[in-house]
Design a protein around this motif. Structure first.
Motif, PDB file in Angstrom:
ATOM      1  N   LYS A  62     -10.149   0.455   2.380  1.00 16.39           N
ATOM      2  CA  LYS A  62     -10.589  -0.703   1.599  1.00 16.39           C
ATOM      3  C   LYS A  62     -10.117  -2.010   2.228  1.00 16.39           C
ATOM      4  O   LYS A  62     -10.776  -3.041   2.102  1.00 16.39           O
ATOM      5  CB  LYS A  62     -10.068  -0.589   0.170  1.00 16.39           C
ATOM      6  N   SER A  69      -6.996   3.660   0.570  1.00 17.87           N
ATOM      7  CA  SER A  69      -6.476   2.301   0.369  1.00 17.87           C
ATOM      8  C   SER A  69      -6.546   1.506   1.671  1.00 17.87           C
ATOM      9  O   SER A  69      -6.903   0.324   1.668  1.00 17.87           O
ATOM     10  CB  SER A  69      -5.031   2.363  -0.132  1.00 17.87           C
ATOM     11  N   ILE A  83       0.847  -1.192   0.000  1.00 17.08           N
ATOM     12  CA  ILE A  83       0.000   0.000   0.000  1.00 17.08           C
ATOM     13  C   ILE A  83       0.881   1.240   0.000  1.00 17.08           C
ATOM     14  O   ILE A  83       1.740   1.412   0.865  1.00 17.08           O
ATOM     15  CB  ILE A  83      -0.935   0.011   1.230  1.00 17.08           C
TER      16      ILE A  83
END
Length: 907
Positions: free
Chosen positions: A151, A148, A80
Motif C-alpha cells: 500500500k 502494508s 508498519i
C-alpha cells in the motif's frame, strides 16, 4: 582501531551504555549474526529497564555517507508492523566522533531494535514441526506486513528465509509475529536508485533477477509468494522432509517443472484449497514480476480460510525455549556438516558450499572451526571457478576430432549448472553472482498460464498412433497413405546410425539451428552465438528442445553438428522428427563426443531428447549437454502449394471455450491449463472468410495425465490423436477445414476438483492456411437480439456482445419467439451457433409460424462441442423451443445454453 567485539565489552552510544551480549550457543563469544552486508551484534543496555538493541556493522564496501539519509527515510516506515528495524540511528562522525575514533569500523553502523527469535531459515533447516494453525498464522502475519508495504509502494528487494525473523514463535507479546530484517536495499519512490541493483537470494530470486537485478515496488512479489507458500505448507510432513535446505526449492529449479513444484501444489491444494494453490502457480509461471499476484490477493485468500483457533504454544518458559534452541543448533551443526561432506563426496559442490556457509553463520568468526570452514569454502569455490573457466572453452565442432576431457587434478568435476546462476551462496551472507556470457535467445514461454499444471513423473516413453480409415493421422506434418499404421518411438535400431547421407553433395541452403527461435523445450536450454551451440544444464530424463522446420519446406535435408556431454551422469540423445526417432546416440560420457551427419526425413518438428537415469530433486544426478554447430542442410525443397493467405488464431478472440484457455501473441499459441475432460476451444472460420483451408501447428504436452485431442469442423470430428503423455515431446497437426467453426477438444480421465488429475497442453504456432476464400457478400443481415421478442417463457437473456441469446436453468417446453413481420429481409434464413453450457441433455426445435423447420441433434452439455445451425425463416414468427427431461423444482435437472451470433440473413 578496528572493531574486535568481546563479550561484555562496553560501548557508549549517545548517552547510553551497552555491553556486548554473549552468544547463547557459543559461551565466551559475542552474539553476532552475519548478513549480506555485515554482521549484527546484540547489545544489552546496562539499564535493565531498557530493551536490547542490535548493532549492525557493515562491511567496508557498504559503508557510505548516504546511510544516515537512508536511515531517516526508513524511520518514516517504523509504524508498519513487521518493519521494527526501520527505526534506526546511524553512527556518523559529526555526532559520534569519540566512538568512531575508538572503533573506525563502526563508521556508518546502525543501531536498531533487537529482534529475538529464530529466522524462517532456522525453522526449515531444523525441520521444526509447526501446526496447521501456526502455518496459517505465520503466513497471515507475513502477508499482512507485505500488504502494508504494498500500500505504501515499498519493497524489501531481498526477501528470503534468513531475512524473515519470527518473534511470534517464542513470545505471545511480540508486536508482530513476523519481522523483516536487512532493509538496506528496500525500494521506495523517495529513495535514490542504488548503484548496484539488488539481485535477491538463491531459492527466492526469479532467474531473470539473478542476472539483471531489480528495484521496484513489485520486486517482492515472486519471492514473497515462495515464502508464503513455504509457511503454509510447512505443517505438511512431506514438505518438511523434502525441503532443499534454508529454502524449500533448490535455486536451480525455480520456475521449472520439478518434483518439489508438484509437491507444493498438491500440499497447498490439499491443506488450503485451490485458490491458494492458484496464487502460487500464478507466481511460479509468471514471466514478469507484475504478473505475480499482489499481496493483497494473498491476504484476502488467507483471511477467508476458516480454522480452529488453537493459538500458539507458549507453555515453555523463555529459558526452556533458549535451551531447546541451543540443543537443536548444536545438533543441527553436526548434521549439516555431515550432510555437506556427503554432498562433496558425490560431487555436489554447490549444495556442500551452501551448507558449509550455513554452519559458518552460526559460529563466531574467532572460532577455530569457523576459520577452518572458511578455508574449506575457499577451496571449493576455487575448484568451481576453475571448472567454470574450463567449461567456457569452445567445444569440438563436427569437423574436428572429439576432444579429450581435461582432468582437474585431485578433484572431481562439478556440475556446469552450478555456475550458471551463482558461484557461491551463504546463509544470511554474501552472494557472488556470475552473469552468463551466452546471450539469451527468446525462449518458449512455458509458464504463461493461470492454473495448475501437474507433471507425470514417470519415465518418458512414446506411444503408437493407429490411423483410422475415416480420420486423418495427427502426428506427422506430411500426409501418409490413408489407412496405414505408423508406430512412434518403436525400436529404431535401423534408423539409429544413418549411413547414407547427402553430405557429399553441395546443399542449396544451409541454416544454423542455433540462430533460430525454439518451438518448444523442456528443461533449461540456452543458446550461444559464440560457438553456435545449444546448451542444456542440469538435464533430466525426458528433457528436450524442439525446432519448427515448417518455414524450410525441406524435401531432402541432412543434419550435421556435434553432441558433447560436458558434465554430469551418462546420457543418450534421441533425434526425432515429428516424434519418430531417426537417430540414437550411444551412451555419452565426458571423454567422448558424437559427430552428426544424418538424413532428415520430411517433417515439421525436429527434437533432441535426453535419456538418462536422473533422480528428481538430486542435482548430482543430472546431465549437462552441448549441441554444437547444429546445421540443417537443404538439398531439395518440397513443392507444396502455398496458401493464398495465412491467419493466426490468436489475432481473433476465442469464439467459445470450456476450460482455462489463454491466447498468446508472442508464439501464436493457445494454452490450456488444468484441463478436464471435454475442455474445448472453438474458432469462427466464417470470421476469417475461409471456404477451404487447413489448420496447422504443434501439440505440446505441458504436464498432467495422458490425453487425446479431437478436432472438429462444425459438428463433425475430422481428426484425433491417440493417447499422448503429459510429459511427451511435441507432435505436429495439419487439419483440413471446410465449414463454419473449428474446435479442438481435450479427452482425458480427469477427476473434477483434483488438480493432479488434469492435463496441460499448448497448441503452438496455430495457423489458419486459407486456400479458398468466401467472396464478400452484400446480402442483408439482421441480428435477432436487435428485434423485440414477441413472447417468451423461461429465464432468457440477450447480449449484444456476440449477438447472443441464452437461457439459464431451462426447463422442458420453455421458448422464446421473435416477430419478423417488420424485418427488411424478405427471403431469409436464420443461422447461428449452439453452445451448450451445462445441465442435462437436450435438443432444440426451431419453428416458423408454428411449424417445426429444424431440429438439432440430442446435445450432451458434458461432452458435446459447439455446432452451427441454419434453417429457412420465411414467415412472421420465429420460435426457439427447448426440449429436455427437466424436473420441476430441481435445478440440477435443467439446461443452460447459448445461441451465439443468432441472426437472420438474406438467402
Amino acid at each position: 582501531m578496528a572493531f574486535e567485539p568481546q563479550v561484555n565489552a562496553s560501548i557508549r552510544f549517545r548517552g547510553t551504555n551497552y555491553k556486548m551480549a554473549e552468544h547463547p550457543s557459543a559461551p565466551g563469544f559475542p552474539y553476532g549474526q552475519e548478513g549480506r552486508q555485515g554482521v549484527v551484534y546484540k547489545l544489552n543496555p546496562e539499564n535493565k529497564n531498557e530493551q536490547p538493541v542490535a548493532l549492525k556493522v557493515f562491511r567496508p564496501k557498504y559503508r557510505v555517507g548516504g546511510m544516515s539519509k537512508q536511515a531517516g527515510m526508513l524511520n518514516t516506515y517504523k509504524h508498519i508492523a513487521g518493519l521494527s528495524v526501520s527505526n534506526r540511528t546511524v553512527v556518523i562522525p559529526e555526532t559520534d566522533n569519540e566512538l568512531v575514533n575508538e572503533h573506525e569500523d563502526l563508521l556508518y553502523s546502525a543501531i536498531m531494535p533487537w529482534i529475538e527469535g529464530p529466522t524462517w531459515a532456522d525453522v526449515m533447516l531444523e525441520k521444526k514441526i509447526i501446526t496447521k494453525n501456526e502455518s496459517l498464522d505465520l503466513a497471515k502475519s507475513l502477508g499482512g506486513v507485505l500488504t502494508s508495504m504494498e500500500k505504501e509502494q515499498l519493497a524489501h528487494c531481498d526477501l528470503s528465509a534468513p531475512n524473515i525473523m519470527l518473534p511470534g514463535l517464542i513470545s505471545s507479546h511480540a508486536s508482530s509475529k513476523v519481522e523483516l530484517v536487512d532493509l538496506e536495499q528496500m525500494f521506495s519512490a523517495n529513495m535514490e536508485t542504488p548503484d548496484a541493483m539488488p539481485l535477491g537470494s538463491p531459492g527466492y530470486a526469479v532467474h531473470k533477477a539473478i542476472r539483471t537485478g531489480f528495484w521496484s515496488a513489485e520486486a517482492d512479489r515472486f519471492s514473497g509468494a515462495i515464502l508464503l507458500s513455504e509457511m503454509l505448507a510447512w505443517c505438511d510432513a512431506d514438505i518438511r522432509e523434502h525441503s532443499y535446505g534454508d529454502s524449500f526449492f533448490d535455486p536451480q529449479e525455480l520456475q521449472t517443472k520439478s518434483a518439489r513444484y508438484e509437491m507444493m501444489i498438491a500440499s497447498l491444494t490439499k491443506t488450503w484449497g485451490n485458490e491458494v494453490a492458484q496464487l502460487f502457480i500464478q507466481a511460479w509461471q509468471s514471466a514478469e514480476l507484475t504478473e505475480c499476484p499482489k499481496f493483497s490477493e494473498w491476504l484476502a485468500a488467507l483471511q477467508s480460510i476458516k480454522t480452529q483457533t488453537l493459538g500458539w504454544n507458549f507453555n515453555q518458559s523463555k529459558q526452556q525455549h533458549q535451551n531447546e534452541s541451543i540443543a537443536r543448533t548444536q545438533e543441527g551443526q553436526e548434521e549439516l556438516l555431515k550432510k555437506a561432506g556427503e554432498l562433496e563426496r558425490i560431487k555436489d559442490y554447490k549444495g556442500a558450499l551452501n551448507l558449509y556457509r550455513t554452519v559458518c553463520e552460526r559460529l563466531n568468526p574467532n572460532d577455530a572451526l569457523y576459520k577452518e570452514l572458511q578455508l574449506v569454502i575457499q577451496q571449493i569455490q576455487q575448484k568451481m571457478n576453475e571448472h567454470q573457466q574450463m567449461n567456457k572453452q569452445p567445444q569440438a565442432t563436427s569437423s574436428a576430432p572429439p576432444k579429450e576431457a581435461v582432468p582437474v587434478p585431485s578433484q572431481p568435476r562439478v556440475q556446469q549448472a552450478a555456475n550458471q546462476v551463482h558461484n557461491q551462496s551463504n546463509y544470511r551472507g554474501e552472494t557472488n553472482h556470475t552473469e552468463k556470457t551466452k546471450p539469451k535467445k527468446k525462449r518458449f514461454k512455458k509458464f504463461k498460464i493461470l492454473s495448475v499444471l501437474v507433471l507425470v513423473l514417470a519415465a518418458v516413453g512414446f506411444v503408437s498412433y493407429q490411423l483410422k480409415e475415416d480420420l486423418p493421422y495427427v502426428g506427422t506434418f506430411f500426409k501418409t497413405t490413408k489407412g496405414s499404421t505408423a508406430t512412434v518411438g518403436a525400436d529404431a535400431a535401423a534408423d539409429s546410425q544413418s549411413s547414407a547421407t547427402s553430405s557429399g553433395k553441395e546443399s542449396k541452403e544451409t541454416i544454423s539451428l542455433w540462430s533460430q527461435d525454439l518451438m518448444a523445450q523442456s528443461g533449461e536450454w540456452d543458446t550461444s552465438e559464440s560457438n553456435h551451440s545449444v546448451y542444456l544444464n542440469s538435464g533430466s530424463n525426458g528433457d528436450y528442445v524442439s525446432y519448427d522446420l515448417l518455414s524450410y519446406q525441406a524435401n531432402k535435408a541432412t543434419l550435421t553438428g556435434n553432441i558433447a556431454l560436458t558434465d554430469g551422469i551418462a546420457a543418450e540423445i534421441d533425434v526425432l522428427v515429428d516424434s519418430k526417432v531417426i537417430y540414437k546416440t550411444k551412451k555419452l560420457s565426458e571423454d567422448k563426443n558424437v559427430t552428426l551427419d544424418i538424413d532428415v526425413p520430411k517433417g515439421r518438428i525436429l527434437t533432441f531428447k535426453v535419456k538418462n537415469k536422473s533422480v528428481s530433486g538430486d542435482s548430482s544426478k543430472t546431465t549437462a549437454i552441448s549441441l554444437n554447430d547444429l546445421t540443417f542442410n537443404l538439398y531439395s525443397y518440397d513443392q507444396q502449394k502455398e496458401p493464398k493467405k495465412m491467419e493466426s488464431f490468436w489475432n481473433d478472440n476465442i469464439y467459445s471455450s470450456a476450460g482455462d484457455w489463454e491466447s498468446s501473441s508472442s508464439y501464436h499459441s493457445v494454452t490450456l491449463s488444468n484441463g478436464e475432460n471435454s475442455s474445448y476451444v472453438t474458432y469462427n472460420l466464417e470470421a476469417f472468410g475461409v471456404k477451404k483451408g487447413s489448420v496447422t501447428g504443434g501439440i505440446i504436452p505441458n504436464g498432467g495425465i495422458p490425453f487425446k485431442l479431437e478436432f472438429y469442423v462444425d459438428n463433425k470430428r475430422v481428426a484425433v490423436t491417440k493417447q499422448l503423455k503429459g510429459n511427451g515431446t511435441p507432435i505436429p497437426f495439419d487439419i483440413p477445414v471446410e465449414g463454419k467453426i473449428f474446435t479442438v477438444k481435450l479427452v482425458n480421465n480427469s477427476v473434477s476438483g483434483n488438480s493432479a488429475k488434469n492435463t496441460g497442453v499448448i497448441l503452438q504456432e496455430m495457423l489458419l492456411n486459407i486456400n479458398e476464400q468466401v467472396k464478400d457478400s452484400e446480402k442483408q443481415e439482421e441480428s435477432l437480439w436487435a428485434n423485440d421478442t414477441s413472447s417468451e417463457e423461461g429465464a432468457w437473456e440477450v447480449s449484444d456482445y456476440y449477438h447472443d441469446i441464452s437461457i439459464t436453468g431451462g426447463n422442458n417446453g420453455e421458448y422464446i419467439s421473435y416477430d419478423l413481420s417488420d424485418s427488411g429481409i424478405k427471403n431469409r434464413i436464420a443461422k447461428g451457433t449452439l453452445i451448450s453450457n451445462s445441465g442435462i441433455p437436450f435438443h432444440l426445435e426451431f419453428k416458423v409460424d408454428g411449424k417445426v423447420v429444424e431440429k438439432t441433434k440430442e446435445f450432451d452439455p458434458s461432452t458435446d462441442v459447439p455446432i452451427p445451425f441454419e434453417f429457412p425463416a420465411d414467415g412472421k414468427l420465429l420460435t426457439v423451443t427447448l426440449v429436455n427431461n427437466s424436473v420441476d423444482g430441481n435445478d440440477e435437472k435443467t439446461t443452460d445454453f447459448t445461441l451465439r451470433d443468432f441472426v437472420i440473413k438474406e438467402k
